[in-house]
Write a protein that holds these residues in place. Structure first.
Motif, PDB file in Angstrom:
ATOM      1  N   ASN A   5       0.354  -1.331  -0.628  1.00  0.00           N
ATOM      2  CA  ASN A   5      -0.372   0.159   0.334  1.00  0.00           C
ATOM      3  C   ASN A   5       1.127   1.393  -0.243  1.00  0.00           C
ATOM      4  OD1 ASN A   5      -2.826  -0.957   0.004  1.00  0.00           O
ATOM      5  ND2 ASN A   5      -2.401  -2.026   2.170  1.00  0.00           N
ATOM      6  N   ARG A   6       2.092   1.649  -0.304  1.00  0.00           N
ATOM      7  CA  ARG A   6       2.778   1.963  -0.795  1.00  0.00           C
ATOM      8  C   ARG A   6       2.957   2.579  -2.020  1.00  0.00           C
ATOM      9  NH1 ARG A   6       5.101   4.108   4.130  1.00  0.00           N
ATOM     10  NH2 ARG A   6       4.669   2.624   5.927  1.00  0.00           N
ATOM     11  N   PHE A   7       2.270   2.629  -3.009  1.00  0.00           N
ATOM     12  CA  PHE A   7       1.730   3.104  -4.471  1.00  0.00           C
ATOM     13  C   PHE A   7       1.709   4.233  -4.707  1.00  0.00           C
ATOM     14  CE2 PHE A   7      -0.565  -0.549  -3.224  1.00  0.00           C
ATOM     15  CZ  PHE A   7       0.287  -1.544  -4.152  1.00  0.00           C
ATOM     16  N   ASP A   8       1.452   5.209  -4.100  1.00  0.00           N
ATOM     17  CA  ASP A   8       0.984   6.672  -3.982  1.00  0.00           C
ATOM     18  C   ASP A   8       2.559   7.690  -3.437  1.00  0.00           C
ATOM     19  OD1 ASP A   8       0.663   9.433  -4.014  1.00  0.00           O
ATOM     20  OD2 ASP A   8      -1.349   9.359  -3.521  1.00  0.00           O
ATOM     21  N   PRO A   9       3.426   8.456  -3.900  1.00  0.00           N
ATOM     22  CA  PRO A   9       4.416   8.904  -3.544  1.00  0.00           C
ATOM     23  C   PRO A   9       3.906   9.663  -2.279  1.00  0.00           C
ATOM     24  CG  PRO A   9       4.603   8.951  -6.182  1.00  0.00           C
ATOM     25  CD  PRO A   9       3.571   8.177  -5.584  1.00  0.00           C
ATOM     26  N   ALA A  10       2.865  10.656  -1.583  1.00  0.00           N
ATOM     27  CA  ALA A  10       2.709  10.823  -1.592  1.00  0.00           C
ATOM     28  C   ALA A  10       3.121  10.978   0.088  1.00  0.00           C
ATOM     29  CB  ALA A  10       1.524  11.954  -1.726  1.00  0.00           C
ATOM     30  N   TRP A  11       3.228   9.406  -0.042  1.00  0.00           N
ATOM     31  CA  TRP A  11       2.520   8.477   0.998  1.00  0.00           C
ATOM     32  C   TRP A  11       3.755   7.920   1.746  1.00  0.00           C
ATOM     33  CZ3 TRP A  11      -0.536  11.155   4.834  1.00  0.00           C
ATOM     34  CH2 TRP A  11      -1.499  11.732   3.156  1.00  0.00           C
ATOM     35  N   LEU A  12       4.648   7.255   0.640  1.00  0.00           N
ATOM     36  CA  LEU A  12       6.300   7.027   0.440  1.00  0.00           C
ATOM     37  C   LEU A  12       6.825   6.631   1.807  1.00  0.00           C
ATOM     38  CD1 LEU A  12       7.760   6.502  -2.983  1.00  0.00           C
ATOM     39  CD2 LEU A  12       6.667   4.803  -1.621  1.00  0.00           C
ATOM     40  N   PRO A  13       6.761   8.364   2.459  1.00  0.00           N
ATOM     41  CA  PRO A  13       8.010   8.498   3.903  1.00  0.00           C
ATOM     42  C   PRO A  13       7.594   8.264   4.681  1.00  0.00           C
ATOM     43  CG  PRO A  13       6.898  10.291   2.655  1.00  0.00           C
ATOM     44  CD  PRO A  13       6.563   9.163   1.707  1.00  0.00           C
ATOM     45  N   VAL A  14       5.823   7.720   5.074  1.00  0.00           N
ATOM     46  CA  VAL A  14       4.900   7.880   6.529  1.00  0.00           C
ATOM     47  C   VAL A  14       5.410   7.059   6.722  1.00  0.00           C
ATOM     48  CG1 VAL A  14       3.317   6.343   5.120  1.00  0.00           C
ATOM     49  CG2 VAL A  14       3.085   7.659   7.177  1.00  0.00           C
ATOM     50  N   ILE A  15       5.486   7.407   7.870  1.00  0.00           N
ATOM     51  CA  ILE A  15       6.055   6.300   9.378  1.00  0.00           C
ATOM     52  C   ILE A  15       4.597   5.957  10.114  1.00  0.00           C
ATOM     53  CG2 ILE A  15       7.502   5.776  11.608  1.00  0.00           C
ATOM     54  CD1 ILE A  15       9.162   6.801   8.660  1.00  0.00           C
ATOM     55  N   SER A  16       4.689   4.888   9.561  1.00  0.00           N
ATOM     56  CA  SER A  16       3.534   3.279  10.193  1.00  0.00           C
ATOM     57  C   SER A  16       3.340   2.294   9.523  1.00  0.00           C
ATOM     58  CB  SER A  16       2.202   4.420   9.591  1.00  0.00           C
ATOM     59  OG  SER A  16       0.891   3.439  10.115  1.00  0.00           O
ATOM     60  N   THR A  17       2.499   1.161  10.028  1.00  0.00           N
ATOM     61  CA  THR A  17       2.412   0.478   8.921  1.00  0.00           C
ATOM     62  C   THR A  17       1.201   0.639   7.914  1.00  0.00           C
ATOM     63  OG1 THR A  17       2.800  -1.536  10.544  1.00  0.00           O
ATOM     64  CG2 THR A  17       1.297  -2.109   9.567  1.00  0.00           C
ATOM     65  N   MET A  18       1.834   0.247   6.899  1.00  0.00           N
ATOM     66  CA  MET A  18       0.455   0.341   5.705  1.00  0.00           C
ATOM     67  C   MET A  18       0.591  -0.923   4.907  1.00  0.00           C
ATOM     68  SD  MET A  18       0.191   3.516   5.049  1.00  0.00           S
ATOM     69  CE  MET A  18       0.382   3.722   3.592  1.00  0.00           C
ATOM     70  N   ASN A  19       1.006  -1.798   4.940  1.00  0.00           N
ATOM     71  CA  ASN A  19       0.695  -3.533   4.934  1.00  0.00           C
ATOM     72  C   ASN A  19      -0.621  -3.722   5.354  1.00  0.00           C
ATOM     73  OD1 ASN A  19       3.539  -2.975   3.828  1.00  0.00           O
ATOM     74  ND2 ASN A  19       3.895  -5.022   6.148  1.00  0.00           N
ATOM     75  N   GLN A  20      -1.106  -4.375   4.668  1.00  0.00           N
ATOM     76  CA  GLN A  20      -3.050  -4.977   5.002  1.00  0.00           C
ATOM     77  C   GLN A  20      -3.096  -6.452   3.821  1.00  0.00           C
ATOM     78  OE1 GLN A  20      -5.360  -1.201   4.589  1.00  0.00           O
ATOM     79  NE2 GLN A  20      -6.129  -2.345   5.447  1.00  0.00           N
TER      80      GLN A  20
END
Length: 402
Positions: A179-194
């Motif tokens: 779930n890190r396809f949008d470059p805007a959210w690449l650096p967010v510090i969180s768990t994006m995995n689902q």
């Protein structure tokens, strides 16, 4: 030694613990333990990069300012994501309507052989890892030939192997989506995995190539809905459970068979996990990339699992998509026979080879004949161990002091 604790940037609970190890008053190591519920591997690497940059005395560049997880949450619950939310709910309704809702039999209570008590079912896990250069080459060639991704190819072969083991005509794999396809959210510090469910009908009479292509398209659709509201999905599953007539294993949806595909960059210089072939004499990728004299034989090794709980079937794939592949399969032996682990991995390898040499052969022919397929030593070891070494100590989970 000094110890510090902090609070997560995305939670109000203590989600990470740090230990600064000093020698003679000089800091030498910083050991940090973080909950996977609030950071994934991508986020950990981003934090490490920020820390290294901050620790440099000559740091001239500013660290990347990551958006806060709450900003992402606001976007996901706002009007801009309304269509995505509807699409995800439609996907979940389709999964719950068609199923299967789970694959493995429910685990009954059992006594703890260590003499423990408390009434909770005793659990253990076993795992084995196939490391194969030949399989990586087959996957890359098969993906190019049939215009699918190596990831989808392995997804399809895993579904077929699992269906063959269980004697089912359909299984549901839970795909790990980054779930890190949008470059805007690449650096967010969180768990994006689902985990996103992928129902896989397995028609034994279907040509293997057609089955792989169909699974490829279905997997793309599933990944498209890989970022969803878990509470909304849970509500849909609860409603489906209330309306259903429970079968012998119940009617609740369960993520019981996980598939996680992880790749390293093609130009990573051989820094990925696992042993690597010597490709200095080759040019490019594929069979010509590695001289025959340096192609390593495939290995299958049993190792202690990280923990004796959690998902009862978990296949994690590491690789670069062309030169090396590492498949680690961890199972609950009370629900998936231990001896089936090398059989499942061999079926996957045999399927990758058949897809190139006899693509019109059926899925059923693969499942019936995989054990007899002659596989080169660089694809699958000729005589793999069918169980962990009996001399190995039992890998009980332990809680380290903080």
């Amino acid at each position: 030694m000094s110890c510090t604790r902090g609070r997560s940037r995305s939670s109000a609970t203590p989600a990470w613990h740090g230990v600064l190890i000093t020698v003679g008053g000089r800091p030498v190591w910083l050991a940090v333990s973080m909950s996977h519920m609030v950071v994934d591997v991508w986020a950990i690497r981003a934090l490490e990069s920020e820390l290294r940059l901050a620790a440099r005395e000559d740091a001239g560049a500013a660290a990347v300012v990551a958006p806060a997880p709450r900003a992402l949450a606001a976007l996901q619950h706002g009007d801009a994501w309304a269509a995505r939310r509807r699409g995800a709910q439609k996907h979940w309704r389709r999964v719950l309507d068609t199923g299967p809702l789970h694959n493995l039999p429910a685990l009954g209570g059992s006594s703890d052989p260590r003499g423990g008590s408390g009434g909770a079912p005793y659990e253990r896990r076993v795992q084995a890892t196939l490391r194969s250069h030949g399989l990586a080459v087959l996957l890359a060639e098969g993906a190019r030939t049939h215009k699918v991704s190596p990831q989808s190819l392995l997804t399809a072969l895993t579904a077929a192997a699992l269906a063959g083991l269980l004697g089912r005509d359909a299984v549901t794999l839970s795909l790990m989506c980054a779930n890190r396809f949008d470059p805007a959210w690449l650096p967010v510090i969180s768990t994006m995995n689902q985990l996103v469910p992928l129902p896989c009908p397995v028609d034994r009479d279907a040509p293997l190539a057609a089955f792989v292509k169909r699974t490829h398209l279905q997997a793309l659709l599933a990944y498209r809905h890989g970022c969803y509201d878990v509470d909304a999905a849970a509500a849909l599953a609860a409603a489906a459970l209330a309306a259903a007539a429970p079968g012998p294993d119940g009617a609740a949806f369960t993520h019981d068979c996980w598939f996680n595909y992880v790749t390293a960059p093609e130009d990573d210089g051989g820094s990925g996990p696992g042993p690597r072939p010597d490709t200095r004499g080759g040019t490019g990728t594929g069979p010509a990339a590695t001289p025959a004299a340096t192609v390593p034989d495939a290995t299958l090794d049993w190792s202690p699992p990280a923990r004796n709980a959690g998902h009862p079937f978990y296949l994690r794939v590491n690789g670069d998509g062309s030169r090396w592949a590492e498949l680690t399969l961890r199972v609950d032996p009370a629900r998936v026979p231990q001896a089936a682990v090398p059989e499942l991995l061999r079926t996957i390898a045999a399927g990758a080879r058949r897809l190139l040499h006899v693509p019109d052969a059926t899925v059923g022919a693969l499942l019936d004949g995989a054990a007899r397929d002659p596989l080169p030593a660089d694809v699958f070891p000729p005589a793999p161990a069918t169980a962990p070494p009996t001399t190995a100590p039992a890998p009980w989970s332990v809680q380290l002091p903080r």
